[in-house]
Design a protein around this motif. Structure first.
Motif, PDB file in Angstrom:
ATOM      1  N   ASP A  27      31.568  79.393  54.478  1.00  0.00           N
ATOM      2  CA  ASP A  27      31.681  78.842  53.133  1.00  0.00           C
ATOM      3  C   ASP A  27      32.684  79.699  52.353  1.00  0.00           C
ATOM      4  O   ASP A  27      33.237  80.675  52.893  1.00  0.00           O
ATOM      5  CB  ASP A  27      30.302  78.831  52.473  1.00  0.00           C
ATOM      6  N   GLU A  29      32.474  80.329  48.430  1.00  0.00           N
ATOM      7  CA  GLU A  29      32.118  80.945  47.147  1.00  0.00           C
ATOM      8  C   GLU A  29      31.634  82.384  47.296  1.00  0.00           C
ATOM      9  O   GLU A  29      31.734  83.179  46.364  1.00  0.00           O
ATOM     10  CB  GLU A  29      31.049  80.113  46.424  1.00  0.00           C
ATOM     11  N   MET A  98      27.600  71.313  57.426  1.00  0.00           N
ATOM     12  CA  MET A  98      27.798  72.760  57.544  1.00  0.00           C
ATOM     13  C   MET A  98      27.352  73.313  58.897  1.00  0.00           C
ATOM     14  O   MET A  98      27.652  74.464  59.210  1.00  0.00           O
ATOM     15  CB  MET A  98      27.030  73.504  56.437  1.00  0.00           C
ATOM     16  N   HIS A 115      26.604  81.781  49.417  1.00  0.00           N
ATOM     17  CA  HIS A 115      26.376  82.001  47.983  1.00  0.00           C
ATOM     18  C   HIS A 115      24.943  81.656  47.610  1.00  0.00           C
ATOM     19  O   HIS A 115      24.203  81.083  48.409  1.00  0.00           O
ATOM     20  CB  HIS A 115      27.346  81.119  47.181  1.00  0.00           C
ATOM     21  N   HIS A 127      24.920  76.968  43.915  1.00  0.00           N
ATOM     22  CA  HIS A 127      24.607  75.546  44.079  1.00  0.00           C
ATOM     23  C   HIS A 127      23.989  75.340  45.456  1.00  0.00           C
ATOM     24  O   HIS A 127      24.044  76.228  46.297  1.00  0.00           O
ATOM     25  CB  HIS A 127      25.862  74.677  43.921  1.00  0.00           C
ATOM     26  N   GLU A 145      21.644  76.774  50.753  1.00  0.00           N
ATOM     27  CA  GLU A 145      22.367  76.306  51.943  1.00  0.00           C
ATOM     28  C   GLU A 145      22.035  77.185  53.159  1.00  0.00           C
ATOM     29  O   GLU A 145      21.882  76.680  54.281  1.00  0.00           O
ATOM     30  CB  GLU A 145      23.868  76.291  51.659  1.00  0.00           C
TER      31      GLU A 145
END
Ligand SMILES: [Zn+2]
Length: 280
Positions: A27, A29, A98, A115, A127, A145
């Motif tokens: 990812d 972020e 993902m 994140h 988020h 996530e």
């Protein structure tokens, strides 16, 4: 002859058990140095951290590394700057998002650039899946996530061995999988600012941490308890107005839907539909 074949089979088994086949979900972020979701250096810095993780895995003897670009449009990693030993999964419309491509042939999963989950205090760009999600609970446990993806790995009995990202992402994963090795490369200051390691320090720590984790190969998995009851809470009732039309789903509140399934990949796929593929 029979003894020789038996010895050969044993040595092959030993090699197969020792071989590490590593899956990386990446990812953006939670990558060091990034302080805006449209940071112009984002793709380059994300690629550098992923390359550090790939290098660490091969340092420790991995024989296969696959990386899944798992941010935004899933088209961020600079293809021509990636370590040439890796296989890249790229592009947005993948059924398992993902975690696309993970199966039981892998021996280790790692998360890079992760994140904090939706609603986190002090989580930079926190988020879960998208801005439409207020909270995601699986069998009553609120997950981000990292949590929902770790359960996907557990379904295939592949241990999660390493996480890097912001301090909230690392803490969340270590809460779910006690003792999980992790490198926190930055800490959010509210939702749009960070205190961060330099990119060079972060990549060095990730390479070292990944190599140590692959060598240790600790069997780290969250506990799986089928069936899976998913409670998906939206940021606004509008999205729930639309998705309550899906026959699987029961509306349990103005912003909340619930469903229960036995197979985690099916649960996961629906989560992705709910946060990503809904347009009023
Ligand atoms: Zn994300």
């Amino acid at each position: 002859m029979r003894v020789t074949l038996f010895a050969l089979a044993l040595s092959f088994l030993g090699w197969a058990l020792a071989a590490q086949s590593v899956y990386i979900s990446a990812d953006m972020e939670g990558v060091a140095g990034i302080s805006a979701t449209d940071d112009p250096m984002g793709r380059r810095l994300m690629t550098a951290e992923v390359n550090a993780a790939i290098a660490g895995a091969f340092d420790a003897g991995a024989t296969r590394v696959v990386v899944n670009d798992a941010h935004g449009g899933h088209n961020n990693l600079l293809q021509d700057a990636l370590d040439p030993r890796v296989t890249l999964l790229r592009g947005n419309l993948k059924p398992y998002g993902m975690m696309q491509g993970l199966d039981g042939t892998f021996t280790a999963v790692m998360f890079i650039g992760y994140h904090g989950k939706a609603g986190s205090l002090g989580g930079f760009a926190a988020h879960t899946g998208s801005g439409r999600t207020a909270d995601l609970r699986i069998n009553g446990v609120s997950v981000g996530e990292g949590g929902m993806n770790a359960l996907y790995a557990a379904w295939y009995r592949v241990p999660v061995v390493f996480v890097s990202g912001d301090s909230l992402a690392v803490a969340e994963m270590q809460g779910l999988i006690p003792g999980l090795p992790g490198v926190a490369v930055k800490t959010g200051i509210w939702n749009r600012a960070v205190r961060t390691l330099s990119p060079d320090s972060a990549t060095a720590a990730i390479r070292r941490g990944v190599a140590d984790a692959v060598r240790a190969a600790a069997p780290t998995q969250p506990t799986l308890r089928p069936p899976f009851t998913v409670e998906f809470e939206y940021s606004t009732p509008l999205y729930a107005d639309i998705t309550e039309g899906i026959p699987w789903l029961e509306r349990t509140g103005p912003r909340t839907l619930r469903y229960t399934v036995d197979e985690y990949p099916a649960a996961y796929r629906m989560i992705r539909v709910l946060y990503k593929h809904i347009t009023p």
